[in-house]
Scaffold this active site. Sequence first.
Site, PDB file in Angstrom:
ATOM      1  CB  SER A   1      -0.838   0.040   1.292  1.00  0.00           C
ATOM      2  OG  SER A   1      -1.599   1.317   1.300  1.00  0.00           O
TER       3      SER A   1
ATOM      4  CE1 TYR B   1      -4.421  -2.487   5.263  1.00  0.00           C
ATOM      5  CE2 TYR B   1      -3.674  -0.214   4.714  1.00  0.00           C
ATOM      6  CZ  TYR B   1      -4.225  -1.491   4.435  1.00  0.00           C
ATOM      7  OH  TYR B   1      -4.356  -1.650   3.029  1.00  0.00           O
TER       8      TYR B   1
END
Length: 296
Positions: A191, A204
């Site tokens: 990401s 995360y």
Amino acid sequence: MTDPQHTQQDPATQHPQPDFPAQEQPHPGWTGPMDPPPDHGEESYRGAGRLEGRVTVITGGDSGIGRAVALAFAREGADVVFTYLQEEAEEARETSRLVEDAGRKAVAVVCDIREEDNCRALIEHAVAEFGRIDVLVNNAAYQMSQPDGIEAITTEQFDRVMRTNLYGMFWLTKYAVPHIPEGGSVINSTSVQAYKPSPHLLDYATTKGAIVTFTQGLAQMLVDRGIRVNAVAPGPVWTPLIPATMPDTVEFGKQSPLGRPAQPAELAPAYVYLASQEASFVTAEILNATGGTPLP
């Protein structure tokens, strides 16, 4: 008839732009209630035989990026084994339909990858079904926004994020590698958060940084076996995870230079490329698809 996949368009306006209607869902989120509805490439993706006869395993294939990748892989000629959670059964049926409508075999497996035995069983299931695994896509992930600081991140949440995003990826890769032939590949979903972490997604983002390191290290470990390892680093993407885990969806994606989130269909071609023979000289690579946010 115009082919939307190959029609030249302004990337800033070719998909919906925020502001979006306010919307909230319980985790894990579902595609149906989303406004605007996500585009997985149902009407646009045209295959060209890039993955003909390949056996692919995709985690989190029921919706979002996973569904778009499953659809694209099938239309490129691959059979698809994909995972979903029990509460996502309806979503999984739709992914299976899309794969089968492309003329390929879909094998949907209920699998919580937080447990090692489940990961081992998934790989054994795929090998029993097809005899090998050509492409493993470690895509499933968990996040939960915590805007109130590190004190708000419980040990239970931290453990769930780590076990889903890191442990599951490790176990699946460990058990899949012996069944991946020369020319096969592993593709991980990292990401933009790996490089530009949002404070409210601290745990995360930490896992996504680790996935970059895991990808680059594993690629060197497996090069002598003829297996390539790469990752895709998306920016904001409009998937069910967003209304299920983010406190404010109205302006989601507006922060990207293109001014909108990606649709899942826009990420799938990156996975197709990395899985294909066209990427034969590409390993240890992080393919960024961030809507214009510069990354290292």
